[in-house]
Motif scaffolding. Structure first.
Motif, mmCIF file in Angstrom:
data_model
loop_
_atom_site.group_PDB
_atom_site.id
_atom_site.type_symbol
_atom_site.label_atom_id
_atom_site.label_comp_id
_atom_site.label_asym_id
_atom_site.label_seq_id
_atom_site.Cartn_x
_atom_site.Cartn_y
_atom_site.Cartn_z
ATOM 1 N N PRO A 1 0.823 -1.219 0.000
ATOM 2 C CA PRO A 1 0.000 0.000 0.000
ATOM 3 C C PRO A 1 0.855 1.265 0.000
ATOM 4 N N GLU A 2 0.325 2.311 -0.610
ATOM 5 C CA GLU A 2 1.086 3.559 -0.736
ATOM 6 C C GLU A 2 1.429 4.162 0.623
ATOM 7 N N HIS A 3 0.520 4.046 1.592
ATOM 8 C CA HIS A 3 0.829 4.628 2.907
ATOM 9 C C HIS A 3 1.952 3.863 3.601
ATOM 10 N N VAL A 4 2.097 2.577 3.284
ATOM 11 C CA VAL A 4 3.208 1.790 3.836
ATOM 12 C C VAL A 4 4.513 2.188 3.146
ATOM 13 N N ILE A 5 4.455 2.402 1.835
ATOM 14 C CA ILE A 5 5.644 2.827 1.102
ATOM 15 C C ILE A 5 6.155 4.154 1.646
ATOM 16 N N ARG A 6 5.238 5.058 1.978
ATOM 17 C CA ARG A 6 5.665 6.351 2.548
ATOM 18 C C ARG A 6 6.387 6.151 3.873
ATOM 19 N N GLN A 7 5.924 5.209 4.676
ATOM 20 C CA GLN A 7 6.601 4.923 5.945
ATOM 21 C C GLN A 7 7.983 4.312 5.709
ATOM 22 N N LEU A 8 8.087 3.438 4.716
ATOM 23 C CA LEU A 8 9.380 2.842 4.382
ATOM 24 C C LEU A 8 10.352 3.921 3.917
ATOM 25 N N ASP A 9 9.856 4.829 3.081
ATOM 26 C CA ASP A 9 10.712 5.901 2.578
ATOM 27 C C ASP A 9 11.254 6.761 3.725
ATOM 28 N N ALA A 10 10.412 6.999 4.720
ATOM 29 C CA ALA A 10 10.825 7.837 5.846
ATOM 30 C C ALA A 10 11.926 7.185 6.670
ATOM 31 N N GLN A 11 12.054 5.865 6.581
ATOM 32 C CA GLN A 11 13.059 5.133 7.361
ATOM 33 C C GLN A 11 14.113 4.476 6.464
ATOM 34 N N LEU A 12 14.238 4.997 5.239
ATOM 35 C CA LEU A 12 15.134 4.388 4.249
ATOM 36 C C LEU A 12 16.596 4.413 4.669
ATOM 37 N N ALA A 13 16.974 5.390 5.462
ATOM 38 C CA ALA A 13 18.383 5.549 5.850
ATOM 39 C C ALA A 13 18.932 4.332 6.584
ATOM 40 N N SER A 14 18.058 3.514 7.150
ATOM 41 C CA SER A 14 18.535 2.346 7.904
ATOM 42 C C SER A 14 18.659 1.090 7.045
ATOM 43 N N LEU A 15 18.205 1.140 5.783
ATOM 44 C CA LEU A 15 18.314 -0.030 4.906
ATOM 45 C C LEU A 15 19.779 -0.329 4.614
ATOM 46 N N GLY A 16 20.178 -1.572 4.813
ATOM 47 C CA GLY A 16 21.553 -1.989 4.579
ATOM 48 C C GLY A 16 22.420 -1.946 5.819
ATOM 49 N N THR A 17 21.890 -1.377 6.898
ATOM 50 C CA THR A 17 22.653 -1.327 8.148
ATOM 51 C C THR A 17 22.877 -2.740 8.691
ATOM 52 N N GLY A 18 24.115 -3.043 9.028
ATOM 53 C CA GLY A 18 24.436 -4.351 9.587
ATOM 54 C C GLY A 18 24.595 -5.451 8.553
ATOM 55 N N VAL A 19 24.437 -5.125 7.262
ATOM 56 C CA VAL A 19 24.593 -6.135 6.212
ATOM 57 C C VAL A 19 26.072 -6.254 5.841
ATOM 58 N N THR A 20 26.614 -7.454 5.916
ATOM 59 C CA THR A 20 27.995 -7.710 5.499
ATOM 60 C C THR A 20 27.986 -8.139 4.046
ATOM 61 N N TYR A 21 28.781 -7.455 3.216
ATOM 62 C CA TYR A 21 28.782 -7.741 1.790
ATOM 63 C C TYR A 21 30.222 -7.818 1.295
ATOM 64 N N GLY A 22 30.826 -8.990 1.502
ATOM 65 C CA GLY A 22 32.211 -9.186 1.097
ATOM 66 C C GLY A 22 33.120 -8.184 1.778
ATOM 67 N N ALA A 23 33.993 -7.559 0.985
ATOM 68 C CA ALA A 23 34.928 -6.578 1.528
ATOM 69 C C ALA A 23 34.406 -5.158 1.388
ATOM 70 N N MET A 24 33.146 -4.987 0.961
ATOM 71 C CA MET A 24 32.616 -3.651 0.716
ATOM 72 C C MET A 24 32.428 -2.885 2.017
ATOM 73 N N ASP A 25 32.769 -1.614 1.991
ATOM 74 C CA ASP A 25 32.606 -0.748 3.154
ATOM 75 C C ASP A 25 31.126 -0.654 3.544
ATOM 76 N N PRO A 26 30.804 -0.689 4.836
ATOM 77 C CA PRO A 26 29.398 -0.642 5.269
ATOM 78 C C PRO A 26 28.614 0.538 4.700
ATOM 79 N N ALA A 27 29.260 1.695 4.587
ATOM 80 C CA ALA A 27 28.577 2.872 4.037
ATOM 81 C C ALA A 27 28.217 2.643 2.568
ATOM 82 N N HIS A 28 29.092 1.955 1.841
ATOM 83 C CA HIS A 28 28.831 1.650 0.436
ATOM 84 C C HIS A 28 27.715 0.614 0.307
ATOM 85 N N VAL A 29 27.680 -0.330 1.233
ATOM 86 C CA VAL A 29 26.617 -1.346 1.222
ATOM 87 C C VAL A 29 25.260 -0.676 1.405
#
Length: 619
Positions: A253-281
């Motif tokens: 739903p669109e209202h859920v997407i708006r909530q996800l967008d508001a918290q987008l900055a946390s997507l990828g936090t804590g994800v380990t991706y090979g040797a890639m820097d966490p900020a780049h992930v």
């Protein structure tokens, strides 16, 4: 004195010393690196427990290992020793119903084909001994990849349990007949996942094919002595799902997407991706999400975007993407400037990534490693990152309230990458995008697939109208329910509710003499779907009143604005009282219907019914 890179087997009993020496030799041949610290931990544990044989004490030693790496080395050494024993003695200690994929030569799904897991599969999960052996021999002969073997195993387990429901359990091969094959088919056709949801038709079809091919192999290899009646029939077919039905209700739903967008900055936090820097992930995952949300492409089409995926022609910017499902490459999709900006920002960062594998050079989103089996970010890695993000969000609410007036949390399992494709299509269908345009945007082969979204919109609209037509009030808040047809006819261009004035209805809302003062009109017919618009208008009127006071406007102007504010507040309060008095289920249904109609109205200034505008003439 041993250095940090050394270890010694001298103190160990002779049998254990020879086993470990053999395991180390095999580990070296497999291309695995030596792990001195892990070997020292294994030697110390063996001395402490008095172990004399690795095979006899593997579980005991495993429980003493402190790190995952130590356990991994021990597991590989144990596997190598076991395989050596089988090679020289011809006897498998684990029994005939044990299958070791690596020992059988099965390849992994990675680029190198190496299988990282050691150990084996217990085939006793299949009720019928003959089916276990047929599956085992087929795997040894055809050497499938790990994922393919797991699908074969799952198919045989499900089908085996289906046959096991019949008298005799399908144990005696000479007694097998069409009833057993039908029981196997029925079990697979009704198979569900861990959450009790029916598997997709495609997956169930793959399971059924895998089982039938296993039976065919057994016959050809003279491993199965079963009557001819035990065979697949044309009627045993799992039909493809109706894509439109499959898409029903899966859009985020669109209202859920708006909530996800508001918290987008946390997507990828804590994800380990090979040797890639966490900020780049984080930057990579967030960009992939934005493209997924705004483009409506399938997850694979997003993660496999080419590095130069933007194309400009005059003032139009397009996304260059590949339709892998339809085998149509270099497709073009018009995208918004905000999406372009997000991609360009990542492209600039992508150009400076020191950690990106060389095989990922052509792709926008690089792979985790050169040996991972994919040259770009894998769909399952992106999906797992999104799942972690969504599950850990502080809040994610629905637009429904419980009996106490509290907002009910949204079901987070409904947020997954493919659902955003449905959101994109449903958003356009609800907004009235022509079907031929949406078909091109979605790159559908069959217009029936595209039409499904419009059927969803129309059906939801009809149900919403039927629900809201019973909650219509007049300007005093008195209930004045009407038919669905009358409701739609009144839905002219009146921002805060329906209108029943005949001339204004005919003119599509363009002949009202007291425009936007609906609350003072006897023809005004609001309902709960207009509550947000009514409240927003009341707030706007309050702002106008303060402005008028500051302008030292005449008293009658102030009084008029105050009267409008009061009348709108009264009708809104009475509608909320009626809603609060409804049972919980009915109130939830009403709120859902109101949401649907608000979305329809927000999609444009088109009317619910195609009314003909008749200009008002004099005389």
């Amino acid at each position: 004195m041993l250095t940090a890179a050394q270890f010694s087997l001298v103190q160990l009993p002779s049998p254990l010393r020879q086993e470990l020496a053999h395991g180390i030799q095999q580990r070296d041949e497999l291309g695995s690196t030596m792990q001195p610290f892990a070997m020292r931990a294994i030697v110390s544990a063996a001395l402490a427990t008095g172990t004399t044989s690795l095979l006899l004490a593997a579980d005991t030693l495993k429980n003493t290992m402190r790190t995952t790496n130590d356990k991994s080395v021990l597991r590989q050494l144990t596997w190598s020793v076991h395989q050596g024993y089988v090679t020289f003695s011809g006897h498998d200690l684990r029994g005939e119903d044990h299958f070791d994929p690596r020992a059988a030569g099965l390849k992994g799904a990675t680029r190198s084909g190496r299988r990282k897991q050691f150990g084996g599969v217990d085939l006793t999960v299949i009720p019928q001994p003959w089916l276990r052996q047929v599956l085992k021999r087929r795997a040894e002969a055809e050497k499938p990849t790990g994922p393919a073997f797991r699908r074969w195993l799952k198919a045989c387990v499900i089908a085996g349990h289906g046959m096991n429901r019949l008298p005799g359990g399908g144990i005696d091969t000479t007694a097998l007949d069409f009833a057993h094959m039908q029981a196997a088919f029925d079990e697979i056709a009704a198979s569900v996942d861990e959450d009790g949801r029916l598997y997709g038709a495609g997956y169930r079809g793959d399971l059924w094919t895998a089982f039938c091919q296993t039976i065919d192999f057994g016959r050809l290899a003279d491993l199965l002595d079963a009557p001819g009646s035990f065979m697949r029939r044309p009627s045993q077919h799992i039909p493809d799902e109706d894509t439109n039905e499959d898409e029903l209700g899966k859009a985020v739903p669109e209202h859920v997407i708006r909530q996800l967008d508001a918290q987008l900055a946390s997507l990828g936090t804590g994800v380990t991706y090979g040797a890639m820097d966490p900020a780049h992930v984080r930057a990579m995952f967030q960009t992939a999400y934005v493209v997924l949300r705004d483009s409506g492409r399938r997850p694979l089409e997003v993660v496999s975007l080419p590095r130069n995926c933007l194309e400009r022609e005059r003032d139009e910017e397009s996304l260059i993407w590949n339709n892998h499902k339809g085998r149509r490459m270099r497709r073009r999709l018009p995208i918004t400037s905000s999406t372009v900006a997000a991609i360009e920002k990542w492209q600039a960062l992508r150009d400076s990534l020191p950690e990106a594998p060389s095989v990922s050079e052509p792709y926008l989103f690089p792979a985790i490693t050169s040996a991972g089996g994919s040259d770009h970010l894998m769909s399952n890695n992106f999906s797992a990152g999104m799942r972690t993000w969504v599950d850990n969000l502080e809040t994610l609410n629905s637009d429904v309230m419980d009996a106490g007036g509290n907002v009910i949390p949204f079901d987070r399992s409904l947020v997954y990458p493919y659902a955003f494709r449905h959101s994109f299509a449903q958003r356009h269908a609800d907004a009235g995008t022509p079907i031929d345009v949406l078909r091109d945007l979605m790159d559908h082969d069959d217009p029936k697939t595209t039409m499904g979204y419009y059927r969803v919109s129309l059906e939801r609209k009809r149900k919403a109208v039927k629900t809201l037509s019973l909650m219509v009030t007049d300007r005093h808040g008195t209930a004045t329910p009407c038919s669905s047809a009358a409701y739609e006819q009144r839905s002219v261009a009146v921002p805060f509710g329906g209108c029943t004035e005949p001339d204004n209805v005919k003119a599509g809302g363009h002949t009202c003499p007291i425009r936007f003062q609906c609350s003072g009109c006897g023809f005004y017919r609001p309902d709960p779907s207009y509550l947000p618009a009514i409240e927003d208008h009341a707030n706007s009127l309050r702002a106008d009143r303060e402005t008028a006071r500051a302008m030292d406007a005449a008293t009658f102007v102030i009084d008029n604005l105050t009267a409008q504010i009061t009348s709108y507040e009264d009708v809104a309060a009475k509608m909320r009282e009626r809603m609060a008095a409804l049972p919980k289920g009915e109130r939830a249904e009403l709120e859902d219907a109101a949401t649907v109609l608000r979305r329809v109205r927000a999609g444009g200034d088109h009317k619910l019914l195609p009314l003909t505008v008749v200009p008002k003439t004099g005389g």
